[in-house]
Design a protein around this motif. Structure first.
Motif, PDB file in Angstrom:
ATOM      1  N   LYS A  58       1.171  15.839   2.411  1.00 15.19           N
ATOM      2  CA  LYS A  58       1.110  14.395   2.164  1.00 15.19           C
ATOM      3  C   LYS A  58       2.512  13.789   2.184  1.00 15.19           C
ATOM      4  O   LYS A  58       2.723  12.702   2.721  1.00 15.19           O
ATOM      5  CB  LYS A  58       0.431  14.111   0.822  1.00 15.19           C
ATOM      6  CG  LYS A  58      -1.075  14.275   0.858  1.00 15.19           C
ATOM      7  CD  LYS A  58      -1.698  13.905  -0.458  1.00 15.19           C
ATOM      8  CE  LYS A  58      -1.812  12.405  -0.547  1.00 15.19           C
ATOM      9  NZ  LYS A  58      -2.630  11.943  -1.665  1.00 15.19           N
ATOM     10  N   GLU A  89       2.514   7.366  -6.415  1.00  9.83           N
ATOM     11  CA  GLU A  89       1.633   8.502  -6.704  1.00  9.83           C
ATOM     12  C   GLU A  89       2.260   9.820  -6.252  1.00  9.83           C
ATOM     13  O   GLU A  89       2.199  10.817  -6.971  1.00  9.83           O
ATOM     14  CB  GLU A  89       0.286   8.312  -6.006  1.00  9.83           C
ATOM     15  CG  GLU A  89      -0.570   7.214  -6.604  1.00  9.83           C
ATOM     16  CD  GLU A  89      -1.850   6.986  -5.823  1.00  9.83           C
ATOM     17  OE1 GLU A  89      -2.249   7.895  -5.047  1.00  9.83           O
ATOM     18  OE2 GLU A  89      -2.447   5.909  -5.979  1.00  9.83           O
ATOM     19  N   MET A  91       3.912  11.055   4.801  1.00 10.42           N
ATOM     20  CA  MET A  91       4.513   9.801   4.338  1.00 10.42           C
ATOM     21  C   MET A  91       5.894   9.612   4.946  1.00 10.42           C
ATOM     22  O   MET A  91       6.240   8.518   5.405  1.00 10.42           O
ATOM     23  CB  MET A  91       4.591   9.782   2.807  1.00 10.42           C
ATOM     24  CG  MET A  91       5.260   8.531   2.251  1.00 10.42           C
ATOM     25  SD  MET A  91       4.467   6.989   2.728  1.00 10.42           S
ATOM     26  CE  MET A  91       3.015   7.036   1.729  1.00 10.42           C
ATOM     27  N   GLU A 116       0.831  -1.211   0.000  1.00  7.32           N
ATOM     28  CA  GLU A 116       0.000   0.000   0.000  1.00  7.32           C
ATOM     29  C   GLU A 116       0.863   1.257   0.000  1.00  7.32           C
ATOM     30  O   GLU A 116       0.602   2.202  -0.750  1.00  7.32           O
ATOM     31  CB  GLU A 116      -0.924   0.005   1.219  1.00  7.32           C
ATOM     32  CG  GLU A 116      -1.971  -1.080   1.220  1.00  7.32           C
ATOM     33  CD  GLU A 116      -2.651  -1.247   2.575  1.00  7.32           C
ATOM     34  OE1 GLU A 116      -2.527  -0.350   3.443  1.00  7.32           O
ATOM     35  OE2 GLU A 116      -3.310  -2.287   2.773  1.00  7.32           O
ATOM     36  N   GLU A 165       1.314   4.338  -2.752  1.00  6.74           N
ATOM     37  CA  GLU A 165       1.197   5.748  -2.388  1.00  6.74           C
ATOM     38  C   GLU A 165       2.456   6.521  -2.767  1.00  6.74           C
ATOM     39  O   GLU A 165       2.374   7.662  -3.228  1.00  6.74           O
ATOM     40  CB  GLU A 165       0.951   5.895  -0.884  1.00  6.74           C
ATOM     41  CG  GLU A 165      -0.433   5.535  -0.436  1.00  6.74           C
ATOM     42  CD  GLU A 165      -0.601   5.739   1.065  1.00  6.74           C
ATOM     43  OE1 GLU A 165      -0.398   6.873   1.546  1.00  6.74           O
ATOM     44  OE2 GLU A 165      -0.915   4.742   1.750  1.00  6.74           O
TER      45      GLU A 165
END
Length: 187
Positions: free
Chosen positions: A97, A83, A101, A76, A80
């Motif tokens: 974001k 992206e 992360m 997962e 991410e």
């Protein structure tokens, strides 16, 4: 050092160069270059090697489950990350974001640490990598490796198996903490 270890200090220069490049890479990347998919694959290999060395009375099921959950979370996170790396815009939302992360990636690695350290070697905190007492048996999961070494010289069989199982549970909990961090569950 000048006489025996590294008379011309070539190793020192090489090590400095490597650490400098690593620092530049970490400073320049917007998202930390951690690859938890390969980490999960290594954990699976370690589990398989460990399984072949243990008594059948010792259960690796909790460790297997936690490693598979970790692998799922790593997949997962990898999606991410792909992206995030595609987003070249520098607006606040993307920056937040990326920051979130990076926090998850760093906390995942911290999840593998045990505050109490290894039994008899409290200064070593990592439960996956570290120096075991007997590196010929295992060169990973140092707490489990040490409990296996202790069990060969320990008291009764039941206590020896319980000590090994306890160390397996410690590693299992560490993998679960790392999984939670990767998923953003900061509890």
């Amino acid at each position: 050092m000048a006489e025996y270890g590294d008379p011309f200090f070539k190793r020192h220069v090489a090590a400095t160069g490597i650490w400098g490049l690593l620092a530049l890479r970490l400073a320049d990347d917007s998202v930390l270059p951690f690859d938890y998919l390969s980490y999960a694959n290594e954990l699976r290999l370690y589990r398989d090697k460990l399984s072949s060395m243990l008594d059948h009375k010792i259960s690796l099921h909790p460790l297997t489950t936690s490693i598979e959950e970790f692998a799922s979370a790593a997949k997962e996170v990898d999606n991410e990350l792909k992206e995030l790396r595609l987003l070249e815009t520098a607006d606040q939302f993307v920056d937040m974001k990326r920051r979130a992360m990076n926090d998850r990636l760093m906390l995942a690695e911290k999840g593998f640490l045990d505050g109490d350290g290894l039994k008899g070697k409290q200064w070593f905190k990592h439960l996956v990598f570290g120096p075991p007492n007997d590196a010929e048996k295992l060169d990973f999961f140092p707490g489990i490796a040490d409990s296996m070494t202790r069990s060969s010289t320990g008291t009764n069989k039941k206590e020896r198996l319980a000590d090994i199982q306890h160390e397996i549970w410690k590693v299992t909990r560490a993998v679960q903490r790392a999984t939670s961090a990767l998923r953003g569950e900061f509890t």
